[in-house]
Design an enzyme around this catalytic site. Structure first.
Site, PDB file in Angstrom:
ATOM      1  N   GLU A  96      -1.621 -29.130  28.320  1.00 49.42           N
ATOM      2  CA  GLU A  96      -2.805 -29.999  28.313  1.00 49.42           C
ATOM      3  C   GLU A  96      -2.611 -31.213  27.414  1.00 49.42           C
ATOM      4  O   GLU A  96      -3.392 -32.152  27.442  1.00 49.42           O
ATOM      5  CB  GLU A  96      -4.039 -29.209  27.889  1.00 49.42           C
ATOM      6  CG  GLU A  96      -4.519 -28.218  28.957  1.00 49.42           C
ATOM      7  CD  GLU A  96      -5.825 -27.550  28.560  1.00 49.42           C
ATOM      8  OE1 GLU A  96      -6.855 -28.216  28.517  1.00 49.42           O
ATOM      9  OE2 GLU A  96      -5.784 -26.333  28.281  1.00 49.42           O
ATOM     10  N   THR A 126       1.613  -4.295   4.305  1.00 50.75           N
ATOM     11  CA  THR A 126       1.446  -4.626   5.725  1.00 50.75           C
ATOM     12  C   THR A 126       0.907  -6.046   5.944  1.00 50.75           C
ATOM     13  O   THR A 126       1.080  -6.603   7.027  1.00 50.75           O
ATOM     14  CB  THR A 126       0.487  -3.634   6.420  1.00 50.75           C
ATOM     15  OG1 THR A 126      -0.788  -3.681   5.770  1.00 50.75           O
ATOM     16  CG2 THR A 126       1.026  -2.229   6.420  1.00 50.75           C
ATOM     17  N   ASP A 127       0.236  -6.622   4.929  1.00 48.33           N
ATOM     18  CA  ASP A 127      -0.443  -7.908   5.165  1.00 48.33           C
ATOM     19  C   ASP A 127       0.513  -9.013   5.617  1.00 48.33           C
ATOM     20  O   ASP A 127       0.179  -9.817   6.496  1.00 48.33           O
ATOM     21  CB  ASP A 127      -1.162  -8.377   3.891  1.00 48.33           C
ATOM     22  CG  ASP A 127      -2.416  -7.552   3.595  1.00 48.33           C
ATOM     23  OD1 ASP A 127      -2.796  -6.707   4.419  1.00 48.33           O
ATOM     24  OD2 ASP A 127      -3.019  -7.781   2.520  1.00 48.33           O
ATOM     25  N   THR A 172       0.821  -1.211   0.000  1.00 41.38           N
ATOM     26  CA  THR A 172       0.000   0.000   0.000  1.00 41.38           C
ATOM     27  C   THR A 172       0.854   1.259   0.000  1.00 41.38           C
ATOM     28  O   THR A 172       0.451   2.295  -0.516  1.00 41.38           O
ATOM     29  CB  THR A 172      -0.939  -0.035   1.226  1.00 41.38           C
ATOM     30  OG1 THR A 172      -1.786  -1.178   1.080  1.00 41.38           O
ATOM     31  CG2 THR A 172      -1.786   1.203   1.332  1.00 41.38           C
ATOM     32  N   TYR A 188      -8.389   0.704  -3.659  1.00 43.78           N
ATOM     33  CA  TYR A 188      -7.131   1.124  -4.267  1.00 43.78           C
ATOM     34  C   TYR A 188      -6.391  -0.101  -4.738  1.00 43.78           C
ATOM     35  O   TYR A 188      -6.771  -1.229  -4.419  1.00 43.78           O
ATOM     36  CB  TYR A 188      -6.277   1.917  -3.255  1.00 43.78           C
ATOM     37  CG  TYR A 188      -5.731   1.044  -2.148  1.00 43.78           C
ATOM     38  CD1 TYR A 188      -6.518   0.721  -1.049  1.00 43.78           C
ATOM     39  CD2 TYR A 188      -4.449   0.506  -2.224  1.00 43.78           C
ATOM     40  CE1 TYR A 188      -6.038  -0.110  -0.052  1.00 43.78           C
ATOM     41  CE2 TYR A 188      -3.959  -0.322  -1.225  1.00 43.78           C
ATOM     42  CZ  TYR A 188      -4.759  -0.617  -0.133  1.00 43.78           C
ATOM     43  OH  TYR A 188      -4.296  -1.446   0.843  1.00 43.78           O
ATOM     44  N   LYS A 218       0.161  -7.879  12.912  1.00 45.12           N
ATOM     45  CA  LYS A 218      -0.871  -6.947  12.450  1.00 45.12           C
ATOM     46  C   LYS A 218      -2.151  -7.223  13.237  1.00 45.12           C
ATOM     47  O   LYS A 218      -2.599  -8.369  13.313  1.00 45.12           O
ATOM     48  CB  LYS A 218      -1.097  -7.136  10.945  1.00 45.12           C
ATOM     49  CG  LYS A 218      -1.994  -6.074  10.331  1.00 45.12           C
ATOM     50  CD  LYS A 218      -2.053  -6.186   8.800  1.00 45.12           C
ATOM     51  CE  LYS A 218      -2.868  -5.038   8.217  1.00 45.12           C
ATOM     52  NZ  LYS A 218      -2.929  -5.052   6.750  1.00 45.12           N
TER      53      LYS A 218
HETATM   54  N1  ASP Z   1      -2.756  -5.542   0.899  1.00 45.34           N
HETATM   55  C1  ASP Z   1      -1.736  -4.561   1.177  1.00 45.34           C
HETATM   56  C2  ASP Z   1      -0.391  -5.267   1.171  1.00 45.34           C
HETATM   57  O1  ASP Z   1      -0.100  -5.969   2.077  1.00 45.34           O
HETATM   58  C3  ASP Z   1      -2.005  -3.882   2.476  1.00 45.34           C
HETATM   59  C4  ASP Z   1      -0.975  -2.885   2.931  1.00 45.34           C
HETATM   60  O2  ASP Z   1       0.134  -2.767   2.432  1.00 45.34           O
HETATM   61  O3  ASP Z   1      -1.275  -2.147   3.890  1.00 45.34           O
HETATM   62  O4  ASP Z   1       0.323  -5.112   0.216  1.00 45.34           O
END
Ligand code: ASP
Length: 362
Positions: free
Chosen positions: A319, A125-126, A46, A59, A198
């Site tokens: 357990e 971020t993923d 992103t 996007y 995340k």
């Molecule tokens: N789907 C995006 C990615 O991981 C989300 C992000 O970058 O925030 O490339």
């Protein structure tokens, strides 16, 4: 792409070309007092994403190239001499072994050069937590290697990418960042690769290090460091990609009410050499699933119990009798990081004791 975005990118490209001279790939070490040389490796995400307007949710990731990313944050040139390379331009949901191996190899080449002081990687971020942890295990250097990302695309109102990038460069350029393992800098926080996860699908404040805490903080480039890395990493890691062309398949299977062993058996039938269970609670799963998992463990499949719970350790022999069943306890690693570690561990044949040692040490 709309006309507006195209014009923005075109202007940025012109500014990038007019920037200072890039650091040479293998030239002389810099003179005393000179800015550190930082190489920026862009993979997409992103932070390189673009939307048709600045206030819309939809996007596309990976639309903006590395030169445009650099040009969008001219302030970073006061922190370091920057040079960019495009490794890939994908949403990190599409991250794959080919990009991982290319990225890790390039970082290892760069950090071995006397005129490279650190590396910044831009990423989605993923799956940034998985890439960061993978690099934490295979990069052979104490030099700063810092990943960064953003939750909002480059075209958004209040885009968070530029400041995250600036802070990432500042951390990579900071001598105090060395020897702390691979770092992730996002939203003013410096996370360790083994600890961050995340926690929100959309919030800018999405990354947390719930179990092990932050490595530090960074505000407008001013970093403070609180702790070193947890677990063996980078220069002290036993894992190497030398001669590696493929990583073994390891699948993650989530545990749930009324679970049977069908998915465990299906993973192995699909070629998995290891299975990570995102267990309930302290890495638990139903009796039929335990039976199926133990049967696979007895056949030599590496079976790791992690948890679908957001925080807490998965302990050995709590357990479930791991010794008897042939399971590995993931301890502080979540399922996605357990999978990364197990894939690297399975590059070599290992017994249960050695696999558990690896989860203890990393
Ligand atoms: N789907 C995006 C990615 O991981 C989300 C992000 O970058 O925030 O490339």
């Amino acid at each position: 792409m709309t006309r507006r975005i195209f014009v923005l990118i075109a202007i940025a490209a012109v500014v990038a070309c007019a920037g200072g001279p890039p650091a040479g790939a293998a030239g002389q070490a810099k003179p005393a007092g000179a800015l550190p040389n930082i190489v920026v490796l862009a993979t997409g995400g992103t932070i390189a994403g673009a939307a048709a307007t600045d206030v819309q949710a939809g996007y596309a990731s990976g639309q903006v190239g590395v030169e445009q990313l650099l040009a969008a944050v001219p302030q970073a040139k006061k922190l370091a001499v920057l040079r960019g390379e495009q490794i890939s331009n994908i949403g990190s949901q599409d991250m794959n072994d080919e990009v991982w191996l290319k990225l890790a190899r390039r970082i290892n080449e760069l950090v071995a050069m006397s005129n490279v002081d650190g590396v910044v990687i831009t990423h989605g971020t993923d799956t940034i937590e998985e890439t960061a942890y993978f690099l934490n295990l295979v990069v052979k250097s104490k030099k700063p290697v810092v990943l960064t990302a953003s939750m909002r695309p480059s075209t958004a109102l209040s885009a968070d990418g530029p400041l995250n990038f600036y802070n990432a460069v500042a951390v990579a350029a900071n001598k105090e960042a060395a020897g702390r393992g691979v770092l992730v800098v996002i939203n003013d926080w410096i996370h360790g690769a083994s600890s961050l996860t995340k926690t929100s699908t959309t919030a800018v404040q999405t990354f947390m290090s719930p179990l092990r805490g932050l490595i530090g903080t960074v505000a407008y480039g001013n970093a403070e460091f609180y702790r070193g890395p947890v677990g063996r990493n980078t220069a002290t890691s036993e894992f190497s990609l030398d001669g590696v062309t493929a990583l073994p398949r390891v699948d993650i299977i989530m545990a749930y009410e009324n679970m049977d062993g069908a998915l465990i058996d299906a993973a192995v039938a699909a070629g998995a050499k290891g299975v990570v269970i995102a267990g309930v609670g302290n890495g638990n799963l139903t009796a039929p699933a335990v039976k199926a998992l133990a049967a696979q463990a007895a056949k030599g499949i590496a079976c790791v119990r992690s948890t679908r719970v957001a925080t807490g350790l998965v302990g050995r022999n709590v357990e479930l009798d791991d010794d008897k069943l042939g399971f590995v306890a993931s301890l502080g690693l979540n399922p996605q990081k357990s999978r990364v570690l197990l894939r690297l561990a399975l590059l070599k044949k290992r017994d249960l004791k050695d696999l558990q040692r690896i989860f203890d040490e990393y």
